[in-house]
Design a protein around this motif. Sequence first.
Motif, PDB file in Angstrom:
ATOM      1  N   LYS A   1       0.847  -1.194   0.000  1.00 52.84           N
ATOM      2  CA  LYS A   1       0.000   0.000   0.000  1.00 52.84           C
ATOM      3  C   LYS A   1       0.882   1.243   0.000  1.00 52.84           C
ATOM      4  CE  LYS A   1      -4.301  -1.848   1.758  1.00 52.84           C
ATOM      5  NZ  LYS A   1      -5.506  -1.588   2.580  1.00 52.84           N
ATOM      6  N   LEU A   2       1.633   1.391  -1.094  1.00 56.09           N
ATOM      7  CA  LEU A   2       2.623   2.455  -1.179  1.00 56.09           C
ATOM      8  C   LEU A   2       1.991   3.837  -1.241  1.00 56.09           C
ATOM      9  CD1 LEU A   2       5.309   0.937  -3.583  1.00 56.09           C
ATOM     10  CD2 LEU A   2       4.837   0.456  -1.191  1.00 56.09           C
ATOM     11  N   ASN A   3       0.728   3.918  -1.667  1.00 50.32           N
ATOM     12  CA  ASN A   3       0.071   5.223  -1.721  1.00 50.32           C
ATOM     13  C   ASN A   3      -0.049   5.859  -0.338  1.00 50.32           C
ATOM     14  OD1 ASN A   3      -1.853   2.954  -1.337  1.00 50.32           O
ATOM     15  ND2 ASN A   3      -3.361   4.590  -1.089  1.00 50.32           N
ATOM     16  N   LEU A   4      -0.042   5.030   0.709  1.00 45.33           N
ATOM     17  CA  LEU A   4      -0.144   5.550   2.073  1.00 45.33           C
ATOM     18  C   LEU A   4       1.163   6.187   2.551  1.00 45.33           C
ATOM     19  CD1 LEU A   4      -2.179   2.641   3.727  1.00 45.33           C
ATOM     20  CD2 LEU A   4      -3.025   4.809   2.816  1.00 45.33           C
ATOM     21  N   CYS A   5       2.219   6.038   1.757  1.00 44.76           N
ATOM     22  CA  CYS A   5       3.512   6.628   2.128  1.00 44.76           C
ATOM     23  C   CYS A   5       3.568   8.136   1.864  1.00 44.76           C
ATOM     24  CB  CYS A   5       4.650   5.949   1.355  1.00 44.76           C
ATOM     25  SG  CYS A   5       4.882   4.209   1.735  1.00 44.76           S
ATOM     26  N   LYS A   6       2.713   8.625   0.955  1.00 48.11           N
ATOM     27  CA  LYS A   6       2.807  10.022   0.527  1.00 48.11           C
ATOM     28  C   LYS A   6       2.707  11.021   1.669  1.00 48.11           C
ATOM     29  CE  LYS A   6       1.267   9.350  -4.237  1.00 48.11           C
ATOM     30  NZ  LYS A   6       0.250   9.683  -5.269  1.00 48.11           N
ATOM     31  N   PRO A   7       1.683  10.929   2.559  1.00 48.17           N
ATOM     32  CA  PRO A   7       1.614  11.901   3.655  1.00 48.17           C
ATOM     33  C   PRO A   7       2.798  11.798   4.613  1.00 48.17           C
ATOM     34  CG  PRO A   7      -0.045  10.180   3.921  1.00 48.17           C
ATOM     35  CD  PRO A   7       0.509  10.039   2.560  1.00 48.17           C
ATOM     36  N   MET A   8       3.364  10.606   4.742  1.00 45.70           N
ATOM     37  CA  MET A   8       4.544  10.431   5.591  1.00 45.70           C
ATOM     38  C   MET A   8       5.739  11.189   5.015  1.00 45.70           C
ATOM     39  SD  MET A   8       3.285   8.432   7.845  1.00 45.70           S
ATOM     40  CE  MET A   8       1.719   7.588   7.947  1.00 45.70           C
ATOM     41  N   ILE A   9       5.908  11.060   3.714  1.00 49.00           N
ATOM     42  CA  ILE A   9       7.022  11.738   3.048  1.00 49.00           C
ATOM     43  C   ILE A   9       6.863  13.252   3.156  1.00 49.00           C
ATOM     44  CG2 ILE A   9       8.155  12.121   0.820  1.00 49.00           C
ATOM     45  CD1 ILE A   9       7.386   9.211   0.108  1.00 49.00           C
ATOM     46  N   ARG A  10       5.630  13.741   2.964  1.00 49.66           N
ATOM     47  CA  ARG A  10       5.390  15.187   3.082  1.00 49.66           C
ATOM     48  C   ARG A  10       5.718  15.686   4.489  1.00 49.66           C
ATOM     49  NH1 ARG A  10       0.629  14.206  -0.086  1.00 49.66           N
ATOM     50  NH2 ARG A  10      -0.626  14.152   1.829  1.00 49.66           N
ATOM     51  N   ALA A  11       5.387  14.898   5.487  1.00 53.78           N
ATOM     52  CA  ALA A  11       5.643  15.306   6.875  1.00 53.78           C
ATOM     53  C   ALA A  11       7.135  15.477   7.127  1.00 53.78           C
ATOM     54  CB  ALA A  11       5.057  14.277   7.840  1.00 53.78           C
ATOM     55  N   ILE A  12       7.940  14.581   6.572  1.00 58.08           N
ATOM     56  CA  ILE A  12       9.392  14.664   6.777  1.00 58.08           C
ATOM     57  C   ILE A  12      10.000  15.792   5.943  1.00 58.08           C
ATOM     58  CG2 ILE A  12      11.596  13.444   6.535  1.00 58.08           C
ATOM     59  CD1 ILE A  12       9.796  12.453   8.848  1.00 58.08           C
ATOM     60  N   GLU A  13       9.599  15.878   4.691  1.00 57.06           N
ATOM     61  CA  GLU A  13      10.199  16.881   3.793  1.00 57.06           C
ATOM     62  C   GLU A  13       9.881  18.303   4.229  1.00 57.06           C
ATOM     63  OE1 GLU A  13      12.415  16.213   1.462  1.00 57.06           O
ATOM     64  OE2 GLU A  13      12.236  14.121   2.074  1.00 57.06           O
ATOM     65  N   SER A  14       8.842  18.487   5.017  1.00 52.33           N
ATOM     66  CA  SER A  14       8.481  19.835   5.470  1.00 52.33           C
ATOM     67  C   SER A  14       9.288  20.279   6.692  1.00 52.33           C
ATOM     68  CB  SER A  14       6.984  19.890   5.822  1.00 52.33           C
ATOM     69  OG  SER A  14       6.698  19.053   6.933  1.00 52.33           O
ATOM     70  N   LEU A  15      10.067  19.377   7.266  1.00 52.73           N
ATOM     71  CA  LEU A  15      10.847  19.711   8.460  1.00 52.73           C
ATOM     72  C   LEU A  15      12.115  20.471   8.098  1.00 52.73           C
ATOM     73  CD1 LEU A  15      10.612  16.347  10.453  1.00 52.73           C
ATOM     74  CD2 LEU A  15       9.340  18.456  10.890  1.00 52.73           C
ATOM     75  N   ALA A  16      12.364  21.559   8.812  1.00 48.71           N
ATOM     76  CA  ALA A  16      13.566  22.359   8.550  1.00 48.71           C
ATOM     77  C   ALA A  16      14.837  21.601   8.933  1.00 48.71           C
ATOM     78  CB  ALA A  16      13.491  23.680   9.326  1.00 48.71           C
ATOM     79  N   PHE A  17      14.715  20.675   9.881  1.00 48.78           N
ATOM     80  CA  PHE A  17      15.904  19.970  10.377  1.00 48.78           C
ATOM     81  C   PHE A  17      15.958  18.511   9.902  1.00 48.78           C
ATOM     82  CE2 PHE A  17      12.539  19.820  13.592  1.00 48.78           C
ATOM     83  CZ  PHE A  17      12.410  18.456  13.824  1.00 48.78           C
ATOM     84  N   LYS A  18      15.306  18.217   8.773  1.00 53.51           N
ATOM     85  CA  LYS A  18      15.195  16.825   8.319  1.00 53.51           C
ATOM     86  C   LYS A  18      16.549  16.180   8.052  1.00 53.51           C
ATOM     87  CE  LYS A  18      14.453  17.835   3.371  1.00 53.51           C
ATOM     88  NZ  LYS A  18      14.493  19.305   3.448  1.00 53.51           N
ATOM     89  N   ASP A  19      17.568  16.982   7.679  1.00 55.96           N
ATOM     90  CA  ASP A  19      18.887  16.421   7.387  1.00 55.96           C
ATOM     91  C   ASP A  19      19.716  16.184   8.644  1.00 55.96           C
ATOM     92  OD1 ASP A  19      18.355  16.490   4.642  1.00 55.96           O
ATOM     93  OD2 ASP A  19      19.046  18.564   4.470  1.00 55.96           O
ATOM     94  N   GLN A  20      19.173  16.551   9.811  1.00 60.82           N
ATOM     95  CA  GLN A  20      19.918  16.408  11.057  1.00 60.82           C
ATOM     96  C   GLN A  20      19.562  15.136  11.823  1.00 60.82           C
ATOM     97  OE1 GLN A  20      19.863  20.085  13.414  1.00 60.82           O
ATOM     98  NE2 GLN A  20      19.358  21.219  11.548  1.00 60.82           N
ATOM     99  N   TYR A  21      18.686  14.325  11.272  1.00 64.06           N
ATOM    100  CA  TYR A  21      18.349  13.058  11.910  1.00 64.06           C
ATOM    101  C   TYR A  21      19.573  12.140  11.901  1.00 64.06           C
ATOM    102  CZ  TYR A  21      13.272  13.815  12.190  1.00 64.06           C
ATOM    103  OH  TYR A  21      12.020  14.264  12.522  1.00 64.06           O
ATOM    104  N   PRO A  22      19.615  11.144  12.779  1.00 62.95           N
ATOM    105  CA  PRO A  22      20.719  10.179  12.763  1.00 62.95           C
ATOM    106  C   PRO A  22      20.876   9.545  11.381  1.00 62.95           C
ATOM    107  CG  PRO A  22      19.408   9.897  14.748  1.00 62.95           C
ATOM    108  CD  PRO A  22      18.674  10.898  13.899  1.00 62.95           C
ATOM    109  N   LEU A  23      22.116   9.313  10.979  1.00 67.52           N
ATOM    110  CA  LEU A  23      22.392   8.810   9.636  1.00 67.52           C
ATOM    111  C   LEU A  23      21.700   7.475   9.374  1.00 67.52           C
ATOM    112  CD1 LEU A  23      23.869   9.174   6.971  1.00 67.52           C
ATOM    113  CD2 LEU A  23      25.871   8.062   7.997  1.00 67.52           C
ATOM    114  N   SER A  24      21.646   6.609  10.364  1.00 66.51           N
ATOM    115  CA  SER A  24      21.013   5.302  10.172  1.00 66.51           C
ATOM    116  C   SER A  24      19.537   5.465   9.786  1.00 66.51           C
ATOM    117  CB  SER A  24      21.127   4.462  11.441  1.00 66.51           C
ATOM    118  OG  SER A  24      20.493   5.112  12.539  1.00 66.51           O
ATOM    119  N   GLN A  25      18.855   6.429  10.415  1.00 67.38           N
ATOM    120  CA  GLN A  25      17.455   6.678  10.084  1.00 67.38           C
ATOM    121  C   GLN A  25      17.317   7.278   8.693  1.00 67.38           C
ATOM    122  OE1 GLN A  25      15.114   8.653  13.105  1.00 67.38           O
ATOM    123  NE2 GLN A  25      16.330   7.787  14.759  1.00 67.38           N
TER     124      GLN A  25
END
Length: 402
Positions: A189-213
Amino acid sequence: MNKNISSNINLNDYLNQVNDAHYNQDGEAVAALLSFRQPHVMSHRLNAEKPERAVANIIYPPMDEVVLAHLKVILWYRCGKVLEMWQAQCAMVTAVARFMTESKEENWMLPLMNTACLELRLQSISADAQSARTGATKAGELLEKTADCLMACFRVCAADTRASENDTKRWGLLYLVNQFFKIYFKINKLNLCKPMIRAIESLAFKDQYPLSQLITYKYYTGRKAMFDSDFKAANEALSFAFQRCPRRSHKNKRRILIYLLPVKMLIGYIPKKSLLLKYNLKEFMDVVMAVKTGDIRLLNDAFVQYERFFIGAGIYLILEKLKSVAYRNLFKKVFLIKQSHQLDIAVFTQALKWLRMEDIDVDETECLLANMIYEGKIKGYISHVHKKLVVSKKDAFPPIAA
């Protein structure tokens, strides 16, 4: 992590350790004490059938609900009740979400959330398989319910919009999103991934998460982009995951390559044989050679030989798209041999027949060439009257672009 956890700890000592870690806001210690994968789970001395009174005497609300649910998980594990164990873990995650909601100004409990959600997903795999075997539910149904349960934690984290990045619960979003990805990809059910991706991409600090994540996130978003035929985005995400994945993680790098290799070929890059040998990807050897040389016969043979592997990885239909690249490379070879900008279509038909496509005729070849022109793989036009392909005198076969 609390190093004093014992596989023979009694209930009161265990509850006091949880209480101390809670009081000190030691997120890592609380997560370890409430993890199903720690030694205390093996202690028979925790198996009180009615622990409510002991918990109420030591643990303050709302943490008491979390602890009670965890003790029930242990109890059902002892009884060998997989479904009841999963249900208790669901209750634990719900209690964690409630605890986080009431702790509005704090995010120290994120390690607890991560552990509880991870273990719920892991337990849901066994529970779903058993439930489907007995016919109680359809395959994937309990995985969907698990995702619904995780959503409570996701909402709590997403709703924390405090200005201070250090204290926000949004630091827990990426770990949760990766858990959702693993579920949604498993139940297709890959269509359910879209809102998840939007939530992450909207974060100003998204590149500061741990590298493994971040590596896990890029791996799944890259696969999602690949299935959406956005090969440029897929290449960027999967390349990030592969390049940043530690060298010692050989299996993970191989797993990433299974999806990165088709994407690379679709945008015009041919992987080296040494790379395939290093990561034991013999399934791609003939595919790469066939695409490079335009050998449609070899490509079809490779699809047949490794069909089970490609279907299991979910890339069979993506690899089918490589036929277009192989045709383009075959036609380019014909062009280089003839050294002419006006080529009889019959010449291309002859080349295809040589590759065991005996049933193909001039009209079908003309259709293939027209598609190549439409896709931008050939610069030119078809003279239907003269049955010729007329190609540009400059970059007749331009590089394949994403």
